[in-house]
Design an enzyme around this catalytic site. Structure first.
Site, PDB file in Angstrom:
ATOM      1  N   GLY B  33       0.916  -1.153   0.000  1.00  0.00           N
ATOM      2  CA  GLY B  33       0.000   0.000   0.000  1.00  0.00           C
ATOM      3  C   GLY B  33       0.935   1.177   0.000  1.00  0.00           C
ATOM      4  CB  THR B  34       2.891   2.049  -2.114  1.00  0.00           C
ATOM      5  OG1 THR B  34       4.203   2.508  -2.039  1.00  0.00           O
ATOM      6  CG2 THR B  34       2.419   2.161  -3.526  1.00  0.00           C
TER       7      THR B  34
END
Lengths: 216, 261
Positions: B33-34
């Site tokens: 998740g970025t």
């Protein structure tokens, strides 16, 4: 033989998937909203004013389910009228926000609306309150609605303390324009309300007058 | 797509389950998740990423390197499932290396992007991968290609991706101008990533940047306390005072870079 099914949006809940924001300056507040009301993929109202008056110098910005938000605003408008007659003077912004919060919290399972309450009163000047999910918090500025996700970075970077009224108005218009460009559920025109000690000014900025950015 | 990506909201929280003895995150898929970003400038590209990899609420790696070299002058920025993106990047690195040997020439960025697209589109039902391909080649200089989930391919002057990207669309739209210099692009990327990391729970750690041009690749890292400060951050009321009694010949510098060929 094919049966023609009715359009999906007839059965969709009407939402004000939206962008709303409010920011305080020394001596007042500026509220802003887009004007799109959608039911699924259909835009059912492209010129809705989501900035709703709760009192002469207190407004709220509506987001989420259109029905829920409008009903909360109407109920609080009535309660605030009664309250201001009882105390014999103009109500505080905090009182209006508390009334909104009480409804949002008590019925939080049934309702899906977020109202930002902002206004001016004699005691504490311009104030902005967020009432998401039934909390109550005062903030220098607040953003809300589906389009707000796209502009968190922008407002974090651009907000400065002690901006004047005109800078706040520009900040609101820029933020709305950016969000309306990215969020499918926000669009139309931009409504702005500026509240200070002297007056309450409502303004509309039409589509072609909104600021443009590099890819437009 | 149930637990595939940490960018999806986490539904169905339970009060208790038969797995109460072990933490929730042992059953979750590892996700990057970025926030990732890539910007073109005249003569090259600048790419950037945060450094957080999560399994549910646990941060599995707080110093991840999401900027992966595919070839000498071509990098990719990975977001989505860590396993999926690593696997795809490995496959494309192999394919591109082979192709480059056949051609006896450095490969085009567009070729690398198309190889990513081919894998992401063919296996779109099984994969969760959002990738930015960026690099420099002789034909078209700096290029950024976006291959989001689903396997589309499009070239853009500036692109963002990952769960944190939603928060910086507005900032990017207002601050990117065509014709920026390399340093302006680096500043823009660092600031945008900081803003996203501030708002997105699945992004954080350090900011990794790289600039790719004809001369080569320059990588840099910006550590947490060196990130650009926001006016909405609260200032700490207490300050630490350090006094170093021993002498150091090299200055403590938290932004360090090296040139790779």
């Amino acid at each position: 033989m094919f049966e023609e099914t009715e359009p999906e949006w007839l059965n969709e809940e009407v939402k004000t998937g939206t962008t709303i924001l409010a920011i305080e300056f020394n001596g007042g507040v500026v509220l802003g909203s887009d004007s799109r009301v959608s039911a699924g993929a259909s835009v059912v109202n492209r010129v809705m004013n989501k900035l709703s008056p709760l009192h002469d110098k207190i407004y709220c910005a509506l987001s989420g389910s259109a029905a829920d938000a409008q009903t909360i605003a109407e109920i609080v408008n009535y309660q605030l009228d009664v309250h201001s007659i009882e105390i014999g003077e103009d109500p505080q912004v905090r009182s209006a926000a508390s009334l909104v919060k009480n409804i949002s919290y008590k019925y939080k399972e049934e309702l899906s609306a977020h109202l930002i309450v902002a206004g001016w009163d004699r005691r504490a000047g311009g104030q902005v309150f967020a009432t998401l999910n039934g909390l109550l918090t005062r903030q220098p500025f607040a953003v809300g609605g589906s389009g707000s996700s796209y502009v968190y970075g922008f407002v974090d970077a651009e907000y400065r303390k002690d901006m004047c009224k005109e800078e706040c108005q520009k900040f609101v218009i820029n933020t709305l324009s950016l969000a309306m460009n990215r969020d499918g559920s926000s669009g139309g025109v931009a409504y702005i309300v500026t509240i200070d000690e002297q007056s309450t000014e409502e303004k509309v900025v039409l589509g072609n007058d909104l600021p443009k950015f590099f890819d437009q | 797509m149930a637990t595939a990506a940490s960018m999806m909201p986490y539904f169905g929280q339970q009060i208790s389950s038969k797995h109460d003895m072990v933490p929730d995150w042992t059953n979750q898929e590892v996700s990057t998740g970025t926030t990732i970003m890539a910007v073109e400038y005249d003569g090259g590209v600048v790419i950037g990423a945060d450094s957080r990899t999560t399994t549910g609420a646990y941060i599995a790696n707080r110093v991840t390197d999401k900027l992966t070299p595919i070839h000498d002058r071509i990098f990719c920025c990975r977001s989505g499932s860590a396993a999926d993106t690593q696997a795809i990047a490995d496959v494309v690195t192999y394919q591109l290396g082979f192709h480059s040997i056949e051609l006896d020439e450095p490969p085009l960025v567009e070729t690398a992007a198309n190889l990513f697209k081919a894998s992401c589109y063919r296996y779109r039902e099984e994969l969760t991968a959002g990738i930015l391909v960026a690099g420099w080649d002789r034909r078209r200089a700096g290029q950024v290609y976006c291959v989001p989930i689903g396997g589309m391919l499009v070239r853009q002057p500036v692109a963002v991706g990952g769960s944190g990207s939603t928060y910086i669309y507005g900032f990017m739209d207002s601050n990117y101008k065509p014709g920026m210099t390399k340093d302006q692009c680096l500043d823009l990327t660092a600031q945008a990533l900081s803003l996203a990391m501030e708002r997105d729970g699945s992004s954080g750690g350090v900011v990794r940047l790289a600039s790719i041009s004809e001369e080569g690749v320059e990588r840099r890292v910006i550590l947490g306390n060196q990130l650009p400060k926001l006016s909405t951050q609260h200032t700490h009321t207490h300050t630490h005072t350090h006094t170093h009694t021993h002498t150091h010949t090299h200055k403590h510098c938290s932004v360090f870079w090296s040139t790779l060929f």
